[in-house]
Design an enzyme around this catalytic site. Structure first.
Site, PDB file in Angstrom:
ATOM      1  N   HIS A 177      -2.392   8.551   6.016  1.00  0.00           N
ATOM      2  CA  HIS A 177      -2.675   7.247   5.400  1.00  0.00           C
ATOM      3  C   HIS A 177      -4.113   6.872   5.779  1.00  0.00           C
ATOM      4  CE1 HIS A 177      -1.896   3.438   3.541  1.00  0.00           C
ATOM      5  NE2 HIS A 177      -1.999   2.753   4.656  1.00  0.00           N
ATOM      6  N   CYS A 188       0.797  -1.232   0.000  1.00  0.00           N
ATOM      7  CA  CYS A 188       0.000   0.000   0.000  1.00  0.00           C
ATOM      8  C   CYS A 188       0.827   1.279   0.000  1.00  0.00           C
ATOM      9  CB  CYS A 188      -0.959  -0.023   1.173  1.00  0.00           C
ATOM     10  SG  CYS A 188      -1.925  -1.542   1.181  1.00  0.00           S
ATOM     11  N   HIS A 236      -9.475   2.772  -0.006  1.00  0.00           N
ATOM     12  CA  HIS A 236      -8.025   2.528  -0.021  1.00  0.00           C
ATOM     13  C   HIS A 236      -7.664   1.917  -1.366  1.00  0.00           C
ATOM     14  CE1 HIS A 236      -4.042   1.681   0.906  1.00  0.00           C
ATOM     15  NE2 HIS A 236      -4.153   0.835   1.905  1.00  0.00           N
TER      16      HIS A 236
END
Lengths: 85, 398, 352
Positions: B293, B160, B328
């Site tokens: 994040h 990620c 995400h």
């Protein structure tokens, strides 16, 4: 109950790939996580799937696992009470 | 002294818009792109929400003028749409007028096709063209060929945080004088593979995700792609380029704690933020906005909050997680949020963190929940991934 | 560019390369698909960590740990990995379960181990190393991308970088490449690939890791000069790019004592090498290695490992030689690799 406990030990060893451990190495009261068998959060998720697949028990919150998976004794007690298959 | 590496173009596609302008409009009108999944037939479709781009593969194929015999994965389609916007935005006429490279990032790669044709590939030959689209490097090569970039082309996959590292490598290559211009970014499409993967970790939310909320319920997966054009000072001067912003700081550190979970005290994240500030040569109190994040999982938001407290102490800058808009988007997330950081600098606007109600008691960080107008000079953006990969980027005003 | 040196090397491959670096003892591979020789993993990896590791992760950790030990390094300034296909075994495993079980009863272990960066992550975890950590995944340029970043790190002031490449054989993924004839057909390839005259390559797996350092040591293998990557190159411009690459580094073709080629026995693509062998490298000693390592996306790491051994030992194993020319002592080695006419790379090394 004793059979279920033996079955659980064998399944834990196989599903979690505990290559160096035998059924006889795990005592019914041993802590499965932390200082005992040394399982971790990923193992807990593996065990949650095992409960669902083999005993028809669905846990929606991984936190529930903390109490259930404390030892072979607690696991066996929970399963025999809640299993649907 | 140089302000960093100049950004001269950007392009994006996400669930809140197929262009930079559409994304901006959604951000300032508080319109998230979180919905039920339509394009993938998964048994989880009624239990999850995703940030899905509603344009079909067929529409993309037409838009890009690809032949029907093409073997583009959805990852490659998203990548190509956004990279063309970035290149146009940068006003690049001749790709080979200077030494140009391409660095892309992905984690899903061509898995959407492989999972779809898993067995049928062996029975029928027609879909075997997708086999060479399976590896991570494929989408990168496709867009490199489309743009005419032949030499320095590579792909990064650090889960990620992938595209943060693509931006970082690009900036380093420019600084070292190895490239005059570099196109950096990443793409990931939704797939059964990632949906089921995150499902097994029990971190997918059934509702719209709530980053930094005490009662957060997990993440929404999303799909997206974005690219930036970075150019050397000499190149900018030579071509009299308009500068959108600068990549002024960057850092990559490893949490070295657990394969998937972040450490409780956010060691890797703290190191990444601290090192990035050092590269940017600014102090923590000069950061005006943190694009976090903020995946809205229990673990990430707790650990990231802890790290932010460690770096910023009592005075945490305005902060939000735009994953409440896009979900995400995995390997694309960092470059998506890089585009948002640059838009924030350009428009003097902090974008809100949607769905927030209550702060996490231990760290007590309250994100910005309404569109906030204020002058911004430096924006810090975090991206963390499996494998302990923690990256931080700092963007500064042009 | 700052001087840098290879101070430690580690290799797991289809050969006994973890225990024996005498390449002349290696056997020519004759199977279409050859798995790596398993070192005793437990000598290198703690039992608690090993239980979730696939072959690729284990190979990577072992190769990295050998390289670090040789360089007497405990904590590198960066861990940089390359892998073309990533963790195929766990990826294949998770994918198969999704399809076969219709998305039910899936467990997380294969998924979390399936991400491309697992090797780099596990190396970091084993060392508790918080340093820069990155994974390159660009097909047959993955290893070279890692090397390029390592070099850049040194030029930015780092001292010791662990970098390397790893690829493993996943059954399903390999079967896909078999389906489109990237793997050679036929049960056994007698005498290996070099004169097979058939299409495709023989597939294998391996891990090669190295320590790149800003200081020379008693154990240094080679001086690292430079690396360049070219995603696509028309065949008629390879020579031009090569000359350019050499001249940037103040080298000429005549300075190259040995060229290491990525010849893999694929009749459709080996012509790219033979054209150069007959022209620009006519007077250069030519060697190759993929008949011993097999092909995988990061197999050029095996070529790089071979180059390090040659430069240190000043010995060219007979089973690698492609022509009669012998240039001793070996001062400069050029490695040229490509895969299926894409992903070209030049790497330049010198003796210390």
């Amino acid at each position: 109950m004793e059979n279920l406990k033996l079955e659980l030990k064998a399944k834990i060893i196989e599903n979690l790939n505990l290559e160096d451990i035998e059924v006889s190495d795990i005592k019914n009261t041993d802590a499965l996580f932390g200082d005992g068998l040394g399982l971790d959060s990923i193992d807990a998720l593996e065990l949650i799937v095992m409960l669902d697949k083999d005993y028809g028990i669905k846990l929606s919150d991984p936190k529930q696992g903390k109490v259930i998976f404390e030892s072979i004794d607690t696991m066996a007690a929970y399963i025999s009470e809640n299993k649907t298959k | 002294m140089s302000k960093g590496v100049a950004i001269t173009g950007m392009g994006i596609i996400s669930s809140i818009g197929n262009t930079v302008e559409e994304n901006y409009q959604s951000l300032i009108s508080k319109t998230p792109g979180i919905s039920r999944i339509e394009s993938i037939d998964t048994i989880h479709k009624n239990n999850i929400k995703v940030g899905e781009v509603k344009t079909s593969n067929q529409e993309f194929i037409q838009q890009l003028g690809l032949p029907q015999s093409n073997n583009y994965s959805r990852t490659a389609l998203l990548a190509e749409i956004s990279v063309l916007e970035a290149v146009e935005n940068a006003g690049i006429k001749d790709m080979n007028s200077c030494k140009t490279g391409l660095i892309s990032a992905t984690s899903v790669a061509g898995m959407d096709k492989t999972e779809k044709y898993y067995y049928s590939l062996f029975e029928e030959s027609q879909n075997r063209k997708y086999i060479t689209a399976h590896p991570a490097g494929d989408a990168t090569t496709k867009i490199a060929n489309r743009l005419g970039i032949t030499d320095f082309v590579t792909t990064i996959s650090t889960a990620c945080s992938s595209s943060a590292n693509a931006i970082m490598l690009g900036a380093r290559m420019i600084k070292a004088g190895k490239l005059d211009r570099v196109i950096v970014g990443g793409a990931d499409c939704l797939s059964k593979f990632t949906i089921n993967g995150f499902k097994t970790l029990m971190i997918l939310s059934e509702d719209n995700c709530r980053p930094f909320d005490a009662d957060r319920t997990g993440l929404n997966l999303g799909e997206a792609a974005a690219f930036l054009v970075l150019e050397s000072d000499a190149q900018v001067k030579k071509c009299n380029k308009e500068i959108l912003g600068y990549v002024s700081g960057y850092a990559n550190a490893n949490d070295a704690f657990h394969q998937t979970a972040s450490s409780e005290n956010g060691e890797g994240a703290t190191l990444a933020m601290t090192k990035a500030l050092k590269i940017a040569n600014i102090s923590a109190n000069e950061i005006d906005y943190i694009n976090a994040h903020g995946t809205a999982t229990n673990n990430n938001d707790a650990s990231e909050s802890k790290a932010i407290r460690r770096v910023f102490g009592d005075t945490v800058p305005d902060l939000s997680s735009t994953k409440s808009y896009t979900g995400h988007t995995l390997a694309a997330a960092a470059v998506i949020e890089a585009v948002y950081s640059i838009l924030a600098l350009q428009n003097a606007t902090v974008f809100p963190n949607l769905n927030f109600k209550t702060a996490i008691p231990e760290t007590n960080i309250t994100p910005v929940t309404e569109v906030l107008k204020k002058d911004l000079n430096h924006v810090l953006s975090n991206s963390f991934g499996f494998g302990g990969n923690c990256s931080t980027l700092i963007f500064s005003k042009a | 560019m700052k001087d840098c040196y290879i101070n430690g090397i580690g290799c797991v491959s289809a050969q006994d390369s973890t225990v024996d670096s005498a390449i002349e003892n290696y056997r020519v591979l004759t199977d279409r698909i050859t798995h790596a020789r398993k070192p005793n993993y437990r000598d290198y990896i703690k039992p608690a960590m090993i239980r979730r590791m696939s072959t690729g992760v284990k190979m990577g950790v072992v190769a990295a740990s050998i390289a670090m030990k040789e360089a007497e390094l405990e904590n590198p300034d960066a861990i940089i990995s390359g892998t073309g296909l990533g963790c195929s075994i766990d990826s294949d495993k998770f994918l198969k379960k999704i399809v076969d079980n219709n998305e039910q009863f899936l467990t997380p272990t294969a998924f979390i181990q399936s991400t491309h960066n697992t090797v780099g992550a596990q190396v970091a975890l084993g060392l508790r190393c918080n340093a820069y950590n990155i994974t390159y995944v660009h097909n047959a340029l993955s290893f070279e991308s890692a090397m390029l970043d390592a070099q850049l790190m040194i030029s930015e002031g780092a001292s010791n970088i662990l970098f390397g490449g790893v690829d493993e054989l996943g059954d399903y993924t390999t079967s896909l490449f078999d389906l489109i004839d990237h793997v050679k057909k036929g049960e056994v390839i007698e005498n290996g690939i070099l004169n097979s005259n058939t299409k495709g390559a023989i597939f294998s797996e391996g891990a090669q890791f190295f320590v790149l350092a800003d200081n020379i040591s008693d154990n240094s293998y080679a001086k690292f000069i430079d690396v360049a990557i070219y995603n696509v190159l028309p065949q008629n411009s390879i020579e031009e790019k090569l000359v350019q690459f050499l001249s940037v580094n103040n080298f000429e073709i005549s300075d190259i004592d040995v060229v290491i080629l990525g010849t893999n026995g694929d009749v459709n693509f080996d012509g790219i090498y033979s054209d150069l062998q007959e022209s620009v490298f006519k007077s250069t000693q030519q060697i190759c290695y993929k008949h011993l390592s097999g092909e995988y996306n990061t197999a050029s790491g095996f070529g790089f490992w071979t180059a390090c051994n040659i430069l240190k030992n000043q010995l060219i194993p007979k089973n690698l030689m492609l022509n009669e020319i012998k240039n001793v002592p070996v001062k400069n080695i050029l490695i040229y690799n490509q895969y299926r006419s894409e992903n070209h790379s030049f790497t330049l090394l010198s003796s210390c």
